[in-house]
Design a protein around this motif. Sequence first.
Motif, PDB file in Angstrom:
ATOM      1  N   ALA B 101      20.266 -23.411  13.074  1.00 30.21           N
ATOM      2  CA  ALA B 101      20.336 -22.235  12.215  1.00 30.21           C
ATOM      3  C   ALA B 101      21.602 -21.437  12.474  1.00 30.21           C
ATOM      4  CB  ALA B 101      19.106 -21.366  12.448  1.00 30.21           C
ATOM      5  N   SER B 102      21.985 -21.319  13.764  1.00 32.69           N
ATOM      6  CA  SER B 102      23.141 -20.483  14.065  1.00 32.69           C
ATOM      7  C   SER B 102      24.416 -21.093  13.482  1.00 32.69           C
ATOM      8  CB  SER B 102      23.272 -20.265  15.569  1.00 32.69           C
ATOM      9  OG  SER B 102      23.597 -21.472  16.191  1.00 32.69           O
ATOM     10  N   TYR B 103      24.492 -22.431  13.444  1.00 34.41           N
ATOM     11  CA  TYR B 103      25.687 -23.038  12.863  1.00 34.41           C
ATOM     12  C   TYR B 103      25.665 -23.018  11.342  1.00 34.41           C
ATOM     13  CZ  TYR B 103      28.453 -24.156  16.794  1.00 34.41           C
ATOM     14  OH  TYR B 103      29.276 -24.023  17.869  1.00 34.41           O
ATOM     15  N   ALA B 104      24.495 -22.753  10.752  1.00 33.74           N
ATOM     16  CA  ALA B 104      24.431 -22.660   9.299  1.00 33.74           C
ATOM     17  C   ALA B 104      24.599 -21.210   8.841  1.00 33.74           C
ATOM     18  CB  ALA B 104      23.120 -23.229   8.793  1.00 33.74           C
ATOM     19  N   LYS B 105      24.886 -20.326   9.800  1.00 28.34           N
ATOM     20  CA  LYS B 105      25.083 -18.902   9.497  1.00 28.34           C
ATOM     21  C   LYS B 105      23.859 -18.314   8.787  1.00 28.34           C
ATOM     22  CE  LYS B 105      29.711 -18.736  10.492  1.00 28.34           C
ATOM     23  NZ  LYS B 105      29.603 -19.879  11.405  1.00 28.34           N
ATOM     24  N   ILE B 106      22.686 -18.644   9.271  1.00 25.73           N
ATOM     25  CA  ILE B 106      21.462 -18.074   8.722  1.00 25.73           C
ATOM     26  C   ILE B 106      21.337 -16.633   9.230  1.00 25.73           C
ATOM     27  CG2 ILE B 106      18.932 -18.227   8.765  1.00 25.73           C
ATOM     28  CD1 ILE B 106      20.243 -20.449   7.162  1.00 25.73           C
ATOM     29  N   PRO B 107      21.174 -15.638   8.315  1.00 25.78           N
ATOM     30  CA  PRO B 107      21.182 -14.237   8.764  1.00 25.78           C
ATOM     31  C   PRO B 107      19.969 -13.879   9.632  1.00 25.78           C
ATOM     32  CG  PRO B 107      20.829 -14.391   6.376  1.00 25.78           C
ATOM     33  CD  PRO B 107      21.104 -15.766   6.859  1.00 25.78           C
ATOM     34  N   ASP B 108      18.762 -14.199   9.170  1.00 19.85           N
ATOM     35  CA  ASP B 108      17.583 -13.793   9.950  1.00 19.85           C
ATOM     36  C   ASP B 108      16.890 -15.043  10.501  1.00 19.85           C
ATOM     37  OD1 ASP B 108      15.405 -12.690  11.085  1.00 19.85           O
ATOM     38  OD2 ASP B 108      14.755 -11.555   9.315  1.00 19.85           O
ATOM     39  N   ILE B 109      17.309 -15.446  11.691  1.00 22.37           N
ATOM     40  CA  ILE B 109      16.826 -16.714  12.238  1.00 22.37           C
ATOM     41  C   ILE B 109      15.333 -16.657  12.552  1.00 22.37           C
ATOM     42  CG2 ILE B 109      17.048 -18.361  14.151  1.00 22.37           C
ATOM     43  CD1 ILE B 109      19.987 -17.803  14.206  1.00 22.37           C
ATOM     44  N   ASP B 110      14.864 -15.485  13.070  1.00 21.13           N
ATOM     45  CA  ASP B 110      13.450 -15.388  13.436  1.00 21.13           C
ATOM     46  C   ASP B 110      12.540 -15.583  12.225  1.00 21.13           C
ATOM     47  OD1 ASP B 110      13.773 -14.950  16.183  1.00 21.13           O
ATOM     48  OD2 ASP B 110      14.458 -12.910  15.764  1.00 21.13           O
ATOM     49  N   LYS B 111      12.975 -15.010  11.105  1.00 19.67           N
ATOM     50  CA  LYS B 111      12.179 -15.149   9.884  1.00 19.67           C
ATOM     51  C   LYS B 111      12.125 -16.618   9.469  1.00 19.67           C
ATOM     52  CE  LYS B 111      12.288 -13.560   5.077  1.00 19.67           C
ATOM     53  NZ  LYS B 111      13.452 -14.144   4.429  1.00 19.67           N
ATOM     54  N   GLY B 147      16.945 -29.820   9.859  1.00 21.74           N
ATOM     55  CA  GLY B 147      17.692 -29.828   8.597  1.00 21.74           C
ATOM     56  C   GLY B 147      17.257 -28.674   7.698  1.00 21.74           C
ATOM     57  N   LEU B 148      15.960 -28.458   7.649  1.00 19.15           N
ATOM     58  CA  LEU B 148      15.388 -27.484   6.708  1.00 19.15           C
ATOM     59  C   LEU B 148      15.783 -26.049   7.038  1.00 19.15           C
ATOM     60  CD1 LEU B 148      13.706 -28.262   4.374  1.00 19.15           C
ATOM     61  CD2 LEU B 148      11.638 -27.797   5.706  1.00 19.15           C
ATOM     62  N   ILE B 149      15.890 -25.736   8.325  1.00 19.17           N
ATOM     63  CA  ILE B 149      16.161 -24.362   8.733  1.00 19.17           C
ATOM     64  C   ILE B 149      17.560 -23.923   8.301  1.00 19.17           C
ATOM     65  CG2 ILE B 149      17.151 -24.764  11.024  1.00 19.17           C
ATOM     66  CD1 ILE B 149      15.299 -22.481  12.021  1.00 19.17           C
ATOM     67  N   ARG B 150      18.374 -24.898   7.901  1.00 18.17           N
ATOM     68  CA  ARG B 150      19.728 -24.569   7.449  1.00 18.17           C
ATOM     69  C   ARG B 150      19.726 -24.077   6.007  1.00 18.17           C
ATOM     70  NH1 ARG B 150      23.271 -26.658  10.677  1.00 18.17           N
ATOM     71  NH2 ARG B 150      24.913 -26.813   9.141  1.00 18.17           N
ATOM     72  N   ASP B 151      18.538 -24.034   5.368  1.00 16.82           N
ATOM     73  CA  ASP B 151      18.418 -23.594   3.983  1.00 16.82           C
ATOM     74  C   ASP B 151      19.301 -24.421   3.052  1.00 16.82           C
ATOM     75  OD1 ASP B 151      16.838 -21.978   2.618  1.00 16.82           O
ATOM     76  OD2 ASP B 151      17.837 -20.094   3.144  1.00 16.82           O
ATOM     77  N   PRO B 152      19.146 -25.747   3.089  1.00 15.64           N
ATOM     78  CA  PRO B 152      20.050 -26.580   2.303  1.00 15.64           C
ATOM     79  C   PRO B 152      19.633 -26.652   0.833  1.00 15.64           C
ATOM     80  CG  PRO B 152      18.483 -27.957   3.461  1.00 15.64           C
ATOM     81  CD  PRO B 152      18.146 -26.539   3.818  1.00 15.64           C
ATOM     82  N   LYS B 153      20.609 -27.008  -0.021  1.00 17.41           N
ATOM     83  CA  LYS B 153      20.288 -27.301  -1.411  1.00 17.41           C
ATOM     84  C   LYS B 153      19.861 -28.767  -1.513  1.00 17.41           C
ATOM     85  CE  LYS B 153      24.388 -25.796  -2.487  1.00 17.41           C
ATOM     86  NZ  LYS B 153      25.640 -25.466  -3.211  1.00 17.41           N
ATOM     87  N   ILE B 154      20.467 -29.575  -0.645  1.00 17.80           N
ATOM     88  CA  ILE B 154      20.175 -31.009  -0.663  1.00 17.80           C
ATOM     89  C   ILE B 154      19.806 -31.465   0.742  1.00 17.80           C
ATOM     90  CG2 ILE B 154      21.079 -33.303  -1.189  1.00 17.80           C
ATOM     91  CD1 ILE B 154      23.256 -31.810  -2.816  1.00 17.80           C
ATOM     92  N   LEU B 155      18.772 -32.274   0.821  1.00 12.59           N
ATOM     93  CA  LEU B 155      18.350 -32.807   2.118  1.00 12.59           C
ATOM     94  C   LEU B 155      18.507 -34.332   2.071  1.00 12.59           C
ATOM     95  CD1 LEU B 155      17.021 -31.805   4.764  1.00 12.59           C
ATOM     96  CD2 LEU B 155      14.808 -32.171   3.691  1.00 12.59           C
ATOM     97  N   LEU B 156      19.284 -34.875   3.014  1.00  9.88           N
ATOM     98  CA  LEU B 156      19.415 -36.329   3.099  1.00  9.88           C
ATOM     99  C   LEU B 156      18.495 -36.808   4.221  1.00  9.88           C
ATOM    100  CD1 LEU B 156      23.332 -36.707   3.063  1.00  9.88           C
ATOM    101  CD2 LEU B 156      21.786 -36.507   1.115  1.00  9.88           C
ATOM    102  N   LEU B 157      17.561 -37.682   3.906  1.00  6.39           N
ATOM    103  CA  LEU B 157      16.615 -38.154   4.922  1.00  6.39           C
ATOM    104  C   LEU B 157      16.789 -39.657   5.129  1.00  6.39           C
ATOM    105  CD1 LEU B 157      13.368 -36.322   3.729  1.00  6.39           C
ATOM    106  CD2 LEU B 157      14.806 -35.711   5.662  1.00  6.39           C
ATOM    107  N   ASP B 158      17.049 -40.041   6.383  1.00  7.84           N
ATOM    108  CA  ASP B 158      17.225 -41.463   6.669  1.00  7.84           C
ATOM    109  C   ASP B 158      15.972 -41.999   7.371  1.00  7.84           C
ATOM    110  OD1 ASP B 158      18.170 -43.967   6.980  1.00  7.84           O
ATOM    111  OD2 ASP B 158      19.885 -43.445   8.242  1.00  7.84           O
ATOM    112  N   GLU B 159      15.163 -42.706   6.625  1.00  5.53           N
ATOM    113  CA  GLU B 159      13.932 -43.324   7.141  1.00  5.53           C
ATOM    114  C   GLU B 159      13.091 -42.387   7.998  1.00  5.53           C
ATOM    115  OE1 GLU B 159      14.162 -47.260   8.415  1.00  5.53           O
ATOM    116  OE2 GLU B 159      15.708 -47.813   6.986  1.00  5.53           O
TER     117      GLU B 159
END
Lengths: 308, 236, 350
Positions: B101-111, B147-159
Amino acid sequence: MGWVSKVEIISLGTLISALTWSSILSLMAIGITLLYRTTKVPNFAHASFVTTGVYSATIVSLMGFHPYLGMFLGFILGGLEGLVLFYAILEPLRRRRSSIFILMIATLSYDILLYGLLNVLADDLQTTYKILARMIYYSRLDFSIGGVPGVAVISLLALITTVILLYILLNRTTLGVALRACMENTALAQTLGINVSLMLLFSWFIAGGIAGVAGALLPFYTMCGPYIGMLYIAEMFCASILGGLDQIYGAPLGGFLIGFAKVALISVLASFVGPWITEYAPIIPLAAMAVALVLVPKGLVAIKIRRG
Amino acid sequence: MLKVESLNSGYGKLHVLYDVSVDCDKEEIVAVVGPNGAGKTTLLNSIFGIADIYSGSVKIDGEEITKLPAHVIARKGIAYVLQMINIFSELSVEENLRISASYAKIPDIDKKLREIFEIFPILSERRKQRAGTLSGGERQMLAISIGLIRDPKILLLDEPTAGLMPLYVDLIIKKINEIRKERGISVVLVEQNVKKALEIADRAYVLVSGQIIFRGSPSDLASEKEIMRLYLGMGE
Amino acid sequence: MQLPLNEIALFMTDFLALFGVYLIVTISLNIQRGLAGIPQFGLMFAIAGGAYITGNMATRIAVWILGIKTDLDPVIDCTAVLSMVNPMLNTQPMTSFILILIYLAIGATFGAVLGLIQVAPAIRLREDYLAITLLAFAEIINVIATAYKPLLGGAFGVQVPSVYGWAGGYRYGVATLAILVIAAISYLYAEYLERTPLGRTLKAIRENEVAAASLGKSLVKYRAIAIVIGSALCGMAGTLWTLYGEYVTPTYTRFYWTFLPWLMVLLGGIGSNRGALLGTAIFVALDKLIIYYKHSFEAFLPFDVVWLDYILLGIITAIILIYRPQGLLPERPYIPKDIRKRIEEKIKQF
């Protein structure tokens, strides 16, 4: 009776000498282990990083300061050498997906290059400043606290400070946590947006810098020349392997075991069989490494973890 | 949303993908299936700048991301969940999520953390535990959460279901579908488990020997008996 | 500038002798690294071992074979002992020849033993641990040679019998010839080895240790075989170089006897014997030319030219690694004749 006499055999001076050497050796080994963790390559150029520290002390003393201040210049110069090695040679090789073996040769070749440059520097200092630039020894410039040479105190302090700072860096800062993430899983770190090459570059600066600090302390302990790093490179690796190449905080453990084994054990042996044995002291670290490789190839710290 | 056009890529001299075009629209689940060694992982690696791209392009919302380094692509609203080694096993569950989350610059990580724990309650129980001690299914949940905590528009899932017990397979597949619906995320799902993948996919691609040999809806794919039998091991 | 003819001859002999010795070493490296995948960063160990054991034993054995009665120590008082040995050898080419063979056998055996000692602690371990161990162990040979006076008389070194003395003015020519013969045999042996089942097994292990192990190929056994063969060659190289110079000091360095051979093999292409030949020729020629024209350089440089060697070779290696890692003459896959024929037939069918 036997025990008491054996204690007396190791004089206080020998113990202090062992302590000093162990601290300096640990500083050298920490960098090797750190780089192995981040870049997965045994860095043979560490030899020249250390020698660079020696000449940093020389330069600082020629500029009129106390050679101990060479630690700071040593940190910067050693760090820069690490930076250049990674950025100019290792990173292009990594991008080509070169094997670890190619990376090892690359560090070896960089070591040879630096060795040549350091010798040129030594020749130059000798002709320009009329000093014995191949026999750097600052013991007489050292202070002493109640008979204990300053270098013993300074080396131990430098080691403790380094370990604490490294711990804070790796565990309490975002940069350090990212670096740890890179060490553990490069691919995953990359997908999280961590610039892995930048992190590795940073680790090479830190490791080179620590080696430079160790080098700057060395002339207070022993006579140094451009060859000094090469002379001790095997021992650095022994300490690093004994502590566990994968365990950053194992390096000081390996350093102290090797340092005390070499300095203290050899003086005990010398008192039994004669002083001629001291010439064979460099064999002790190798023997220790050989035993460690056979019994605990992952290093001593690994034993503790396996139990715990 | 995500548009991959006539991509040729591989690793160094090893050419893996030939003229591959794949796209994924908003809130869509696209399944990429195919036999082992077909280049499915390489496709994801190419999108994410880990493999070497020789020609072709990758775009997100019309923005060219081809040949950008991986750590830059990671900031473009796209998250990649690697196969197998996809968590920091030395770190705790919570540390894993916080780093991401911190590398995705998520403002409110606890939430965000609370949100994640609502989706995967088991992770909340394990939050202080070293990630290396999790079971296979829990690991995958953590990996997806990273992956999800980064609030992505697209999620790539490998198996994401590789090597899991059937119980977990169903759970993970169900969660992927929920995530897409509730959060409006597009998913590119690379799977070995063709049957499960097709259950939730809106569209499917079949990748064989580095080339796309089928594109269309899951029901159309199901009627392609030849492909199902030869390449996907399905059918009689 | 006109060079006198005998000066050219001298230059050529010197060049060929050094070339021959280095060729044996690079062939050895090719067998260890190119064939078996061992990162031999401690080549110097067996080479120095061969040289030092020759220094220690050569005079002793000559005294014994020639039946000379003396109480002098053949190492510490080597000059005095050799003043008795050399005149006899000068008139006995046959004895000299037998002595050379004995020395070579000793050099090879000692080298092989050292190789085994060197690799033993890490023989089961990964490439990086192996490399560190090999390098670290090689560093102690000079510690021992300097400290243990009876070996080479300490730091000043020792003289060895002049086994080519009988050839008079042609002694260096004959010595060079001997080196080249051994080098040629080593080269042909390496070429042959590649085509044997042993060679193929070694390559299989190099390419994939785990897969080879799963086929029942013992990693430890084959690594040991490669180290023994390679180190025996290195030991002979040390012996030959000592006999050529008739003198040995404990000054074999990592730069000249580990790093340079690596550079030669890298330039030529790891795993390719033709490459080793080419790389060795290029570097020995360069080295000789630099030494020959050293004085002309010295006028411009404010430091010893030898350091320029180190700097340039360090840079050259990095450049080769980055821009031409496969070398000038890369290894070609060897396909046995019958299989090649079958492949060609298949291609024709299509």
